[in-house]
Scaffold this active site. Structure first.
Site, PDB file in Angstrom:
ATOM      1  N   SER A   1      14.845 -16.455  -9.362  1.00 46.27           N
ATOM      2  CA  SER A   1      15.660 -16.278  -8.104  1.00 46.27           C
ATOM      3  C   SER A   1      15.282 -15.203  -7.689  1.00 46.27           C
ATOM      4  O   SER A   1      13.957 -14.706  -7.294  1.00 46.27           O
ATOM      5  CB  SER A   1      17.085 -16.326  -8.507  1.00 46.27           C
ATOM      6  OG  SER A   1      18.111 -16.239  -7.388  1.00 46.27           O
TER       7      SER A   1
ATOM      8  N   HIS B   1      15.724 -20.032  -5.827  1.00 45.06           N
ATOM      9  CA  HIS B   1      16.984 -20.100  -5.215  1.00 45.06           C
ATOM     10  C   HIS B   1      16.844 -19.796  -3.937  1.00 45.06           C
ATOM     11  O   HIS B   1      16.712 -18.348  -3.683  1.00 45.06           O
ATOM     12  CB  HIS B   1      18.250 -19.110  -6.018  1.00 45.06           C
ATOM     13  CG  HIS B   1      18.295 -20.074  -7.392  1.00 45.06           C
ATOM     14  ND1 HIS B   1      19.123 -19.182  -8.209  1.00 45.06           N
ATOM     15  CD2 HIS B   1      18.367 -20.922  -7.953  1.00 45.06           C
ATOM     16  CE1 HIS B   1      19.416 -19.992  -9.460  1.00 45.06           C
ATOM     17  NE2 HIS B   1      18.732 -21.235  -9.385  1.00 45.06           N
TER      18      HIS B   1
ATOM     19  N   ASP C   1      20.824 -19.726 -14.665  1.00 45.12           N
ATOM     20  CA  ASP C   1      20.049 -20.926 -14.361  1.00 45.12           C
ATOM     21  C   ASP C   1      18.645 -20.899 -15.116  1.00 45.12           C
ATOM     22  O   ASP C   1      18.069 -20.107 -15.166  1.00 45.12           O
ATOM     23  CB  ASP C   1      20.020 -21.163 -12.992  1.00 45.12           C
ATOM     24  CG  ASP C   1      19.514 -22.608 -12.550  1.00 45.12           C
ATOM     25  OD1 ASP C   1      19.718 -23.565 -13.400  1.00 45.12           O
ATOM     26  OD2 ASP C   1      19.013 -22.685 -11.258  1.00 45.12           O
TER      27      ASP C   1
END
Length: 191
Positions: free
Chosen positions: A12, A39, A132
């Site tokens: 991310s 992301h 995540d």
């Protein structure tokens, strides 16, 4: 050591910088496909495939549903779709609920790779600002696959690598440049 059939990566915030050190280092004849989740806000055009296409000798694409997996190719998850792989060797995209507020989700990709390819998966967790990827990497390792985690001290946003290492203390911790070298060595492209 297992001969990998697929590499899955996720990150991310700060992961573009890490990917810029990893993906251009892969040779054009790299023997396995690489799938990447970053992301991206759902209302944004990712542009990642275009960005990396000019920097890499491997082929780079935004993933399409039912697209076959090819060696020497990097597939980026499109915005707002989960990226998954099927054991038959193709990509599937889904619009299932976000996981950890993320769609695409790193965990979804990693778990589908572990389900489809078992011990023949390398999972790579890069810089990012949530958890995540930690559960997905745990699944890959539980099925006998391999795990690489960007060093939290190097990551621009260390939360994601730290979470992955907490869940997977046996994962190999490396700087981004070293991750590229490890991938080449583990996939038979080492110097």
């Amino acid at each position: 050591m297992n001969s990998p059939a697929i590499i899955v990566m996720g990150g991310s915030a700060g992961s573009i910088e890490a990917l810029s050190k990893i993906l251009p280092a892969l040779p054009g004849d790299f023997p396995v496909p690489v799938l990447v989740v970053v992301h991206i806000p759902p209302d944004k055009n990712s542009g990642l495939a275009s960005l990396f296409r000019g920097k890499c000798t491997v082929s780079v694409h935004e993933a399409r549903d039912k697209q076959p997996l090819d060696a020497g190719t990097v597939y980026f998850a499109p915005p707002d779709y989960h990226l998954q792989v099927e054991a038959e060797g193709y990509i599937s995209l889904s619009y299932d609920e976000p996981l950890l507020f993320s769609r695409p989700s790193i965990d979804v990709l990693f778990e589908s790779a572990a389900d489809s390819f078992g011990k023949n998966v390398i999972g790579v967790v890069l810089s990012g600002g949530n958890n995540d990827g930690a559960q997905g990497l745990q699944t890959i390792l539980a099925r006998g696959g391999q795990g690489l985690v960007q060093s939290p001290s190097e990551a621009l946003t260390p939360t994601m690598p730290q979470a992955a290492l907490k869940a997977c203390p046996s994962a190999d911790v490396r700087a981004a440049e070293e991750i590229a070298e490890q991938l080449k060595a583990r996939c038979g492209n080492g110097n």
